[in-house]
Design a protein around this motif. Structure first.
Motif, mmCIF file in Angstrom:
data_model
loop_
_atom_site.group_PDB
_atom_site.id
_atom_site.type_symbol
_atom_site.label_atom_id
_atom_site.label_comp_id
_atom_site.label_asym_id
_atom_site.label_seq_id
_atom_site.Cartn_x
_atom_site.Cartn_y
_atom_site.Cartn_z
ATOM 1 N N ARG A 153 39.316 85.493 14.132
ATOM 2 C CA ARG A 153 40.504 85.939 13.402
ATOM 3 C C ARG A 153 40.168 87.248 12.693
ATOM 4 O O ARG A 153 39.027 87.448 12.275
ATOM 5 N N GLY A 154 41.167 88.102 12.538
ATOM 6 C CA GLY A 154 40.934 89.374 11.868
ATOM 7 C C GLY A 154 42.189 89.949 11.261
ATOM 8 O O GLY A 154 43.293 89.754 11.774
ATOM 9 N N ASP A 155 42.033 90.637 10.130
ATOM 10 C CA ASP A 155 43.132 91.360 9.498
ATOM 11 C C ASP A 155 42.553 92.625 8.866
ATOM 12 O O ASP A 155 41.422 93.016 9.158
ATOM 13 N N ASP A 156 43.347 93.265 7.997
ATOM 14 C CA ASP A 156 42.907 94.526 7.394
ATOM 15 C C ASP A 156 41.819 94.336 6.343
ATOM 16 O O ASP A 156 41.201 95.321 5.921
ATOM 17 N N GLU A 157 41.601 93.103 5.889
ATOM 18 C CA GLU A 157 40.637 92.856 4.814
ATOM 19 C C GLU A 157 39.323 92.281 5.316
ATOM 20 O O GLU A 157 38.258 92.659 4.826
ATOM 21 N N GLN A 158 39.374 91.375 6.301
ATOM 22 C CA GLN A 158 38.163 90.708 6.731
ATOM 23 C C GLN A 158 38.309 90.172 8.150
ATOM 24 O O GLN A 158 39.416 90.062 8.680
ATOM 25 N N VAL A 159 37.155 89.845 8.739
ATOM 26 C CA VAL A 159 37.082 89.216 10.063
ATOM 27 C C VAL A 159 36.383 87.872 9.893
ATOM 28 O O VAL A 159 35.367 87.781 9.195
ATOM 29 N N THR A 160 36.938 86.841 10.523
ATOM 30 C CA THR A 160 36.378 85.491 10.402
ATOM 31 C C THR A 160 36.017 84.972 11.794
ATOM 32 O O THR A 160 36.836 85.028 12.716
ATOM 33 N N LEU A 167 30.699 69.911 12.873
ATOM 34 C CA LEU A 167 30.374 70.954 11.911
ATOM 35 C C LEU A 167 31.201 72.200 12.180
ATOM 36 O O LEU A 167 31.476 72.553 13.330
ATOM 37 N N GLU A 168 31.613 72.848 11.099
ATOM 38 C CA GLU A 168 32.280 74.146 11.182
ATOM 39 C C GLU A 168 31.401 75.162 10.470
ATOM 40 O O GLU A 168 31.143 75.044 9.274
ATOM 41 N N VAL A 169 30.957 76.167 11.198
ATOM 42 C CA VAL A 169 30.186 77.269 10.620
ATOM 43 C C VAL A 169 31.128 78.474 10.528
ATOM 44 O O VAL A 169 31.655 78.937 11.542
ATOM 45 N N ARG A 170 31.334 78.962 9.317
ATOM 46 C CA ARG A 170 32.289 80.047 9.077
ATOM 47 C C ARG A 170 31.533 81.321 8.705
ATOM 48 O O ARG A 170 30.771 81.353 7.745
ATOM 49 N N VAL A 171 31.764 82.363 9.487
ATOM 50 C CA VAL A 171 31.193 83.684 9.229
ATOM 51 C C VAL A 171 32.333 84.616 8.825
ATOM 52 O O VAL A 171 33.270 84.832 9.610
ATOM 53 N N VAL A 172 32.285 85.137 7.607
ATOM 54 C CA VAL A 172 33.322 86.038 7.102
ATOM 55 C C VAL A 172 32.685 87.401 6.869
ATOM 56 O O VAL A 172 31.703 87.522 6.131
ATOM 57 N N LEU A 173 33.250 88.429 7.509
ATOM 58 C CA LEU A 173 32.728 89.788 7.402
ATOM 59 C C LEU A 173 33.802 90.694 6.827
ATOM 60 O O LEU A 173 34.950 90.669 7.287
ATOM 61 N N PRO A 174 33.465 91.504 5.803
ATOM 62 C CA PRO A 174 34.482 92.395 5.219
ATOM 63 C C PRO A 174 34.737 93.591 6.118
ATOM 64 O O PRO A 174 33.866 94.031 6.868
ATOM 65 N N VAL A 175 35.934 94.131 6.005
ATOM 66 C CA VAL A 175 36.302 95.360 6.709
ATOM 67 C C VAL A 175 36.168 96.509 5.721
ATOM 68 O O VAL A 175 36.809 96.508 4.662
ATOM 69 N N LEU A 176 35.333 97.468 6.042
ATOM 70 C CA LEU A 176 35.148 98.614 5.158
ATOM 71 C C LEU A 176 36.411 99.450 5.121
ATOM 72 O O LEU A 176 37.086 99.632 6.137
#
Length: 457
Positions: A367-374, A438-447
């Motif tokens: 998933r992705g938007d203007d703030e972060q990618v998951t 198990l759910e492993v969630r990786v959240v990355l910010p969008v610069l």
């Protein structure tokens, strides 16, 4: 040298406290300036006092000229002296004048200037404002009594945009707000721009280890903070470079005795003992390689670049499919992201290895938007107890206690994955699924300035 000292002196005085004080003072002075300007315009142009119209001298001169003429000629002289702005009429008696009853009509003409021009108080003078007429016909009127008791009426048209008191007050409030807002906007932009550059530079260093230092600009406090951050950044870069060189030397020094042990094992005649020794050497080699790879982790020093994150995940899933491991994918077909592709590839590979080794039905969601990618890595299996969700990220911690590399690693996979994600400004967390697994969630910010973009084929 003198210019350099003067520049440093000026920069030392350029502080946030000084800017706040100057902003407050300038905003107040600007508001007072607008207030004085509007008061002057509203007083002179909207409802000007008779002493400020600039016509009193003309009216005084005309009054004296008409008074000096013969009575029969006064009416014609008054009409001849009239123009489009000033209307003059002569009246033999006060009863001929149709003027409103105003208590202070006389008191308005008691100024020294009026008395000097018209030789008052021998003459009677009366003044009327536009709002005092019954029909609100909008003109100023000055009545001048001549020495023989006759009267001259001077009528001056008022400005067409005359304003009431509440309208004046409203305009004053708007002008004060505009002036204050304008000064505040300029000052806050002067303070906010260096802070924004500082924040962007800090985020860039979190994503790119080789990011250049931030230019020290702005007030003194912000410059000092930027200089301190640049010094810290340089120390971290120097420390990581030294650590990389040290680990490379350790790696070489550790592999050399292991190689000698394997060579010496070739001379052992007991095949069973020889195989045991070789297994121990292989396991030690694997542990050393894994540990050095974790501590050195060249992927963390990778240059950040735009890449297609969805395509990267598809490539990993195809690699597992070649091994007869089916992994489902949910998300956009293309998603451009600014980050480190090799580091994220290693993160997802570690997570998928755990999902395929210890559980079943692995799946990936993007998933992705203007703030972060998951990125979600899902599985169905025994999962991890809630009390161990944070403990498993500690280096060398393993839920599976054996040291057999066929059943488990050395306990560095999740630690390395979280370290890579954290160094990109993101977060990696574990959650237990309601349906089991198990759910492993990786959240990355969008610069900021590096937008996430989805492309459709």
């Amino acid at each position: 040298m003198k210019g350099s000292k003067a520049g440093r002196h000026l920069r030392a005085r350029d502080t946030i406290a000084r800017w706040i004080a100057l902003t407050t003072i300038v905003a107040m002075l600007t508001s007072l300036g607008f207030n004085a300007l509007f008061t002057q315009l509203a007083g002179v142009w909207a409802y000007p006092p008779l002493t400020e119209t600039g016509l009193l001298e003309k009216v005084s001169l005309l009054s004296k000229l008409i008074e000096a003429s013969h009575v029969e000629q006064r009416e014609h002289l008054a009409a001849a002296a009239s123009d489009s702005n000033l209307n003059i009429s002569w009246h033999a008696s006060r009863e001929e004048l149709e003027v409103p009853t105003v208590p202070d009509a006389i008191s308005r003409t008691t100024t020294p200037q009026v008395q000097r021009l018209f030789n008052a108080p021998k003459r009677r003078l009366e003044a009327y404002q536009p709002s005092e007429w019954p029909q609100q016909n909008g003109h100023y009127t000055l009545l001048v009594q001549l020495m023989d008791g006759s009267w001259l009426m001077f009528s001056l048209s008022s400005r067409s945009w005359g304003l009431g008191q509440w309208q004046r007050d409203l305009i004053l409030v708007v002008l004060v707000l505009l002036s204050t807002g304008l000064v505040t906007l300029i000052a806050t932009r002067r303070l906010a721009r260096p802070l924004q550059q500082f924040a962007q530079g800090a985020r860039r260093f979190g994503v790119d280890f080789r990011a250049p230092p931030i230019e020290p600009v702005g007030p003194q406090e912000i410059r000092q903070a930027i200089l301190a951050f640049n010094a810290m950044q340089a120390q971290l870069q120097h420390f990581i470079n030294d650590r990389t060189q040290m680990l490379a030397a350790i790696s070489h020094d550790l592999r050399t005795p292991l190689t000698r042990m394997r060579l010496r094992g070739e001379f052992i005649e007991d095949l069973e003992q020889q195989q045991r020794l070789f297994r121990d050497v292989d396991e030690m080699q694997a542990m050393i390689n894994t540990s050095l790879e974790f501590f050195r982790d060249d992927a963390r020093l990778e240059q950040a670049t735009p890449f297609d994150l969805a395509e990267l995940l598809h490539t990993l899933i195809d690699d597992y499919r070649d091994q007869s491991i089916d992994i489902t994918f949910s998300g956009p077909p293309h998603l451009v992201f600014f980050g480190r592709p090799l580091g994220l590839k290693r993160v997802i590979t570690n997570l998928l290895d755990n999902a395929t080794k210890y559980a079943c039905d692995p799946a990936v969601e993007l998933r992705g938007d203007d703030e972060q990618v998951t990125i979600l890595v899902l599985d169905r299996g025994p999962g991890i107890p809630v009390e161990n969700h944070e403990q498993v990220f500690a280096p060398f911690f393993r839920l599976e206690t054996s040291r057999n590399k066929s059943t488990g690693g050395v306990g560095l996979g999740l630690s390395a994955a979280r370290a890579i994600v954290l160094e990109q400004g993101g977060a990696l967390t574990l959650n237990t699924r309601k349906t089991g697994g198990l759910e492993v969630r990786v959240v990355l910010p969008v610069l900021k300035g590096e937008a996430v973009g989805q492309r459709n084929n």
